[in-house]
Design a protein around this motif. Sequence first.
Motif, mmCIF file in Angstrom:
data_model
loop_
_atom_site.group_PDB
_atom_site.id
_atom_site.type_symbol
_atom_site.label_atom_id
_atom_site.label_comp_id
_atom_site.label_asym_id
_atom_site.label_seq_id
_atom_site.Cartn_x
_atom_site.Cartn_y
_atom_site.Cartn_z
ATOM 1 N N PRO A 114 43.861 40.256 35.585
ATOM 2 C CA PRO A 114 42.478 40.379 36.036
ATOM 3 C C PRO A 114 42.320 40.172 37.532
ATOM 4 O O PRO A 114 41.310 40.596 38.112
ATOM 5 C CB PRO A 114 41.755 39.284 35.247
ATOM 6 N N ASP A 115 43.302 39.532 38.185
ATOM 7 C CA ASP A 115 43.256 39.334 39.635
ATOM 8 C C ASP A 115 43.789 40.531 40.398
ATOM 9 O O ASP A 115 43.814 40.525 41.632
ATOM 10 C CB ASP A 115 44.055 38.090 40.017
ATOM 11 N N ASN A 116 44.195 41.568 39.695
ATOM 12 C CA ASN A 116 44.768 42.776 40.289
ATOM 13 C C ASN A 116 43.752 43.906 40.207
ATOM 14 O O ASN A 116 43.342 44.306 39.114
ATOM 15 C CB ASN A 116 46.056 43.147 39.545
ATOM 16 N N ALA A 117 43.371 44.461 41.365
ATOM 17 C CA ALA A 117 42.371 45.529 41.391
ATOM 18 C C ALA A 117 42.839 46.775 40.656
ATOM 19 O O ALA A 117 42.019 47.584 40.207
ATOM 20 C CB ALA A 117 42.027 45.885 42.839
ATOM 21 N N GLY A 118 44.164 46.935 40.504
ATOM 22 C CA GLY A 118 44.689 48.105 39.813
ATOM 23 C C GLY A 118 44.857 47.906 38.320
ATOM 24 O O GLY A 118 45.266 48.835 37.617
ATOM 25 N N GLU A 119 44.557 46.706 37.831
ATOM 26 C CA GLU A 119 44.689 46.426 36.402
ATOM 27 C C GLU A 119 43.322 46.035 35.839
ATOM 28 O O GLU A 119 42.370 46.761 36.026
ATOM 29 C CB GLU A 119 45.757 45.357 36.186
ATOM 30 N N ALA A 120 43.195 44.899 35.151
ATOM 31 C CA ALA A 120 41.921 44.563 34.521
ATOM 32 C C ALA A 120 40.796 44.350 35.538
ATOM 33 O O ALA A 120 39.636 44.648 35.258
ATOM 34 C CB ALA A 120 42.070 43.318 33.644
ATOM 35 N N ASN A 121 41.139 43.789 36.719
ATOM 36 C CA ASN A 121 40.197 43.703 37.839
ATOM 37 C C ASN A 121 38.883 43.040 37.427
ATOM 38 O O ASN A 121 37.828 43.668 37.389
ATOM 39 C CB ASN A 121 39.932 45.090 38.422
ATOM 40 N N MET A 122 38.940 41.743 37.143
ATOM 41 C CA MET A 122 37.773 40.988 36.681
ATOM 42 C C MET A 122 37.612 39.722 37.510
ATOM 43 O O MET A 122 38.602 39.099 37.891
ATOM 44 C CB MET A 122 37.940 40.612 35.206
ATOM 45 N N THR A 123 36.399 39.326 37.780
ATOM 46 C CA THR A 123 36.184 38.046 38.448
ATOM 47 C C THR A 123 36.404 36.928 37.439
ATOM 48 O O THR A 123 36.217 37.118 36.225
ATOM 49 C CB THR A 123 34.762 37.934 39.014
ATOM 50 N N PRO A 124 36.804 35.739 37.902
ATOM 51 C CA PRO A 124 36.969 34.618 36.975
ATOM 52 C C PRO A 124 35.693 34.306 36.209
ATOM 53 O O PRO A 124 35.753 33.978 35.011
ATOM 54 C CB PRO A 124 37.375 33.469 37.896
ATOM 55 N N ALA A 125 34.551 34.398 36.887
ATOM 56 C CA ALA A 125 33.284 34.078 36.222
ATOM 57 C C ALA A 125 32.976 35.081 35.118
ATOM 58 O O ALA A 125 32.555 34.698 34.016
ATOM 59 C CB ALA A 125 32.144 34.050 37.242
ATOM 60 N N ASP A 126 33.176 36.371 35.404
ATOM 61 C CA ASP A 126 32.918 37.391 34.380
ATOM 62 C C ASP A 126 33.878 37.245 33.212
ATOM 63 O O ASP A 126 33.494 37.386 32.040
ATOM 64 C CB ASP A 126 33.046 38.792 34.984
ATOM 65 N N ALA A 127 35.154 36.976 33.519
ATOM 66 C CA ALA A 127 36.148 36.801 32.460
ATOM 67 C C ALA A 127 35.794 35.596 31.585
ATOM 68 O O ALA A 127 35.913 35.649 30.356
ATOM 69 C CB ALA A 127 37.533 36.623 33.067
ATOM 70 N N ALA A 128 35.348 34.506 32.216
ATOM 71 C CA ALA A 128 34.975 33.310 31.457
ATOM 72 C C ALA A 128 33.766 33.569 30.561
ATOM 73 O O ALA A 128 33.705 33.098 29.423
ATOM 74 C CB ALA A 128 34.685 32.158 32.415
ATOM 75 N N THR A 129 32.801 34.321 31.079
ATOM 76 C CA THR A 129 31.616 34.655 30.278
ATOM 77 C C THR A 129 32.003 35.439 29.031
ATOM 78 O O THR A 129 31.542 35.142 27.921
ATOM 79 C CB THR A 129 30.616 35.468 31.119
#
Length: 267
Positions: A114-129
Amino acid sequence: MLRLTLLTSAVAIASRTLQVWGAKRGLGWPSDNSLSTRRCAGSRNSTRFFQILIPPYSNPPRSTGSMQDWGQTNTAANDEFPFYAMQWNGGGIQNLASAVASQGVTVVLGFNEPDNAGEANMTPADAATLWKQYIQPLAADGVTLVSPAVTYGGSGLPWMDQFLGNCTACTVDKIAIHWYGGWTGDLEPFVASFQKYDKPIWLTEFGLSWDAGADSYEEFLPLALEYLDGNAYVEKYAFFGAFHSGGAEDMINSDGQLTALGQIYVS
């Protein structure tokens, strides 16, 4: 980076990337390379860490591995090994619980890089939600929850810190990470930096930088395996990769035989 899966049975191989887990050591290879499925290897980490149930192997012992296709649904169904579902990003996450229940899934892997713009590309807050709403409830049914798999290069650890900080009441049973770097001098402190969470670590992808030569890989791999096997925090790992692509990282020759690197990995 290719999406990996866990494979330990003779199954109809879909057009995805496959991975095998053993006690610790696993394999990853592209599913369109059929030669890779015709080799069986033993490991000092388990009796048979990799077992493909096709000729010439008859009546083989049951593997300790599991199967995953980096999605919610078992696309290579079999009765031999449990299926691990994965929620790659936020897409279709509303279907995760029903997919887990209908297939009897006991392990769910979190978002892929998720920290990779070329992969899941998600913010920690959005991922936690999303985790709180759709993944956390699975813990009540006894499902093991593996964290999002973050990367090496500086963004992974801060992302994980922020994710867990936004998800303080969340169940995270394992910590998943990926590493592609220069040498064990990079690998060891990277893995060690995640030990602060005091949870089992799954290194679900690792290898040298893409321009490394075969000699470098053959020198690096024994050192890496010794470290990973000896690190009590590392519960599972998978070197990339068990395939034939013409690259220095190949563990399979064009004729389907193990390369020198492959022989090192299964020794």
